[in-house]
Design an enzyme around this catalytic site. Sequence first.
Site: not given
Ligand code: FAD
Length: 342
Positions: A163, A241, A337
């Site tokens: 992570r 998580s 996380e």
């Molecule tokens: C129900 C649920 C289940 C999940 N299960 C998992 C799992 O199994 N495994 C896992 O690893 N994670 C899991 N996650 C966490 C999450 O889905 C991941 O971390 C995912 O990659 C976040 O994507 P996002 O586009 O929503 O990012 P955001 O929440 O929009 O951003 C997260 C971070 O990344 C940065 N960011 C986003 N996009 C960019 C970009 N293009 N360039 C630079 N910075 C950027 C943002 O500034 C922020 O700091 C889960 C979340 C939920 C709600």
Amino acid sequence: MILTNHQLQTLNTFGIAVSAQYFVSIETKETLLQLIATEAFQTAPHLVLGGGSNVLFTENFKGYILHNQLKGITILDHSTESVLVKAMSGENWHSFVEYCIEHNWGGVENLSLIPGTVGAAPIQNIGAYGVEVKDVIQTVEAIDLRTGIHRQFTAKECAFGYRESIFKTQYKNQYFITAVTFRLQPQPQQFELSYAAMRETLQSTNYMGEGCLNVRAVSEAVCHIRRTKLPDPTVLGNGGSFFKNPEVDSTFFAQLQQQYPTIPHYPISPQKIKIPAAWLIEQCGWKGKRVGNAGTHQNHALVLVNYGGATGSEIAAVASLIQASVVQKFNIHIQSEVNIIG
Ligand SMILES: Cc1cc2nc3c(=O)[nH]c(=O)nc-3n(C[C@H](O)[C@H](O)[C@H](O)COP(=O)(O)OP(=O)(O)OC[C@H]3O[C@@H](n4cnc5c(N)ncnc54)[C@H](O)[C@@H]3O)c2cc1C
């Protein structure tokens, strides 16, 4: 177009009602470069927002929210050994996984149904069911938000860990990831099935026999497990998580095990042992506990939830209380996380 005081409640999976002072939808790289060139942008805080599934806003955002809408998928190379496929960062992650499954390319099927965008996947090196996205990343393309200069990172340069990546440490908030190129396997024959739940699900649907297994079946098993196990953020606000599983050194672990003989653990090297954060939190009595409108899920101590109308600060306060309990009982600091913003 720059929107002001834009509501973010539907753009984060915790459903926190906060607003962005400035909100820009980034649909092309040109829009981004034009914005970067302005003094107003360079002198204000900024945050790239994908699907908002790994952020907890604790206050209104004072500065620019860059909402990533860069779309497109291109096949760069296709041979009998591998497929190189480039996805723009604003693509929905699960839609990209589906695209790979339709083409019968292997490598991302275990990562099915993880919320969010392609561009956020490298940020915390998303992982599930024995696979991490770093295993299939070839390069990450990004634009430096200070200079507008384009840079391509190799997987090695991304310094991926559990992570973790360089985009969460040295380059935190410095780059806008614009595209990710994946190296996938055409016609895969082998699958990562080390999780018992996956083998059981595949067995119950008669996919485990010789020649029956394929990326579609594996993906469907993952989706089935996730849908039955994890709370749906559209029903109950959450960020998956909330904490990482802590890694402790083996000497410390041996002492802990004497006190708690049933403690679950996974050796990751001769010196390091990983402990499930969920178990530690549960032992502290936090499972299903509620403080006002915030708390932990009744079935998952690791999932912090917005029971309705919670503020980000209320959820962050519960997270701090949980961390303090785990330190007090086990002398272990569990790290968040989820990215806490504010
Ligand atoms: C129900 C649920 C289940 C999940 N299960 C998992 C799992 O199994 N495994 C896992 O690893 N994670 C899991 N996650 C966490 C999450 O889905 C991941 O971390 C995912 O990659 C976040 O994507 P996002 O586009 O929503 O990012 P955001 O929440 O929009 O951003 C997260 C971070 O990344 C940065 N960011 C986003 N996009 C960019 C970009 N293009 N360039 C630079 N910075 C950027 C943002 O500034 C922020 O700091 C889960 C979340 C939920 C709600």
